[in-house]
Design an enzyme around this catalytic site. Structure first.
Site, PDB file in Angstrom:
ATOM      1  N   TYR A   1       0.841  -1.203   0.000  1.00 28.23           N
ATOM      2  CA  TYR A   1       0.000   0.000   0.000  1.00 28.23           C
ATOM      3  C   TYR A   1       0.871   1.246   0.000  1.00 28.23           C
ATOM      4  CZ  TYR A   1       0.849   0.786   5.018  1.00 28.23           C
ATOM      5  OH  TYR A   1       1.424   1.028   6.225  1.00 28.23           O
ATOM      6  N   CYS A   2       0.289   2.328  -0.473  1.00 29.96           N
ATOM      7  CA  CYS A   2       0.918   3.644  -0.399  1.00 29.96           C
ATOM      8  C   CYS A   2      -0.224   4.655  -0.268  1.00 29.96           C
ATOM      9  CB  CYS A   2       1.808   3.912  -1.603  1.00 29.96           C
ATOM     10  SG  CYS A   2       0.930   3.930  -3.172  1.00 29.96           S
ATOM     11  N   THR A   3       0.084   5.939  -0.392  1.00 35.73           N
ATOM     12  CA  THR A   3      -0.920   6.967  -0.110  1.00 35.73           C
ATOM     13  C   THR A   3      -2.150   6.855  -1.002  1.00 35.73           C
ATOM     14  OG1 THR A   3       0.971   8.378   0.366  1.00 35.73           O
ATOM     15  CG2 THR A   3      -1.197   9.438   0.314  1.00 35.73           C
TER      16      THR A   3
ATOM     17  N   GLY B   1      -1.934   4.933  -4.199  1.00 36.18           N
ATOM     18  CA  GLY B   1      -1.817   3.780  -5.086  1.00 36.18           C
ATOM     19  C   GLY B   1      -0.760   3.879  -6.157  1.00 36.18           C
TER      20      GLY B   1
ATOM     21  N   VAL C   1      -4.306   4.350   0.797  1.00 36.38           N
ATOM     22  CA  VAL C   1      -4.848   4.670   2.118  1.00 36.38           C
ATOM     23  C   VAL C   1      -6.011   5.654   2.005  1.00 36.38           C
ATOM     24  CG1 VAL C   1      -4.285   5.537   4.416  1.00 36.38           C
ATOM     25  CG2 VAL C   1      -2.536   4.355   3.068  1.00 36.38           C
TER      26      VAL C   1
END
Ligand SMILES: [Zn+2]
Ligand SMILES: [Zn+2]
Length: 301
Positions: A181-183, A185, A210
């Site tokens: 995951y990241c902020t 995508g 997220v």
């Protein structure tokens, strides 16, 4: 009736080959100026990424125009509300890569990326007893103030370091079910591609990052705040009753998670310092920095 001057903020990206991307960026800047859109847009041969805002009706027109382009007809826009003037200017820049990785092999996330996992599926995974590894693909200063529960985080200062860190720290998860995951995508498209290229068998990436997960499940799957790359620096994800602080003041160690920049302009390090210590340390990160006046002119070579 309540009148609001709030802006609509749009976050979006799409990996798609843009022919003559530098020219596209130039034309796109003209379009944004004409509309009155503000914010930051990156254009690369491999696609587009924007964080922009403006009065609602203007951002709606922008989305319609983008969807009218066959290349971006399925572009997903994440919308949120922010104060008017969240962004002061408009930047549209051409860059070699949307997210700089400098990987030695060609990466096309549409071909090499991990399968999408939707927020509801991730929630179900957490609620079940299934074995999985969730990996934070953001930099360390982002993960420090907020992350998914039980997430593996990396000592990464820059995304370019990822391939090396995978070799050093993540290969033990190669045969596990892995969720990245990241902020929003965009980094996971490439990060999950790297994992797959390195032989990971079962790789998923959190669709929408997220941002989208937090809108759907502001419960206790996330811990802390979310770091964002604009004037806000951090935003809450969880509902107030589910919030907790996972970071500490650099100087005294109490629970605290607001970033400031070190007062010494030559240092300017992003540091977490509690209100008491801000006074005691004069907003400095160290003894040395505390003694320097704010905005001391950087020494030029
Ligand atoms: Zn403190
Ligand atoms: Zn400093």
């Amino acid at each position: 009736m309540t009148e609001t001057n709030d802006w609509q903020i749009l976050l979006y990206y799409k990996y798609a080959y843009i022919e003559n991307a530098a020219q596209f960026a130039y034309n796109h800047l003209k379009l944004c100026k004409k509309l009155g859109i503000k914010g930051r847009i990156l254009v690369a041969d491999e696609g587009i990424n924007g964080t922009i805002g403006g009065p609602k009706e203007i951002t709606e027109i922008y989305m319609q125009l983008m969807h009218a382009d066959p290349l971006f007809e399925d572009m997903e826009f994440k919308t949120s509300t922010g104060p008017a003037d969240t962004f002061k200017k408009i930047f549209v820049r051409y860059r070699k890569e949307l997210v700089t990785l400098e990987y030695p092999e060609m990466i096309d996330p549409n071909v090499h990326g991990g399968k999408y996992i939707e927020p509801t599926q991730l929630k179900d995974l957490y609620d079940s007893n299934e074995d999985f590894v969730i990996i934070d693909m953001r930099n360390d200063y982002e993960a420090q103030i907020g992350k998914f529960k039980n997430a593996v985080t990396l000592p990464m200062q820059n995304f370019k370091e990822l391939p090396e860190l995978v070799d050093e720290q993540l290969m033990k998860f190669k045969d596990k079910k892995v969720i990245t995951y990241c902020t929003g995508g965009i980094r996971c498209e490439k990060a999950s591609s790297v994992l797959k290229k390195k032989g990971f068998a079962n790789v998923y990436q959190l669709h929408g990052g997220v941002h989208v997960f937090g809108q759907e499940y502001p419960d206790n799957y996330w811990e802390g705040k979310l770091y964002v790359f604009d004037e806000r620096v951090t935003i809450p994800i969880n509902t107030p009753e589910n919030r907790k602080i996972i970071a500490k003041c650099l100087h005294c160690g109490i629970a605290w998670d607001d970033y400031i920049n070190c007062i010494n302009a030559e240092c300017n390090k992003q540091i977490i310092v509690c209100p008491d210590c801000r006074i005691k340390w004069n907003d400095g990160c160290s003894d040395d920095c505390s003694k320097k006046p704010r905005n001391a002119a950087p020494v030029s070579a």
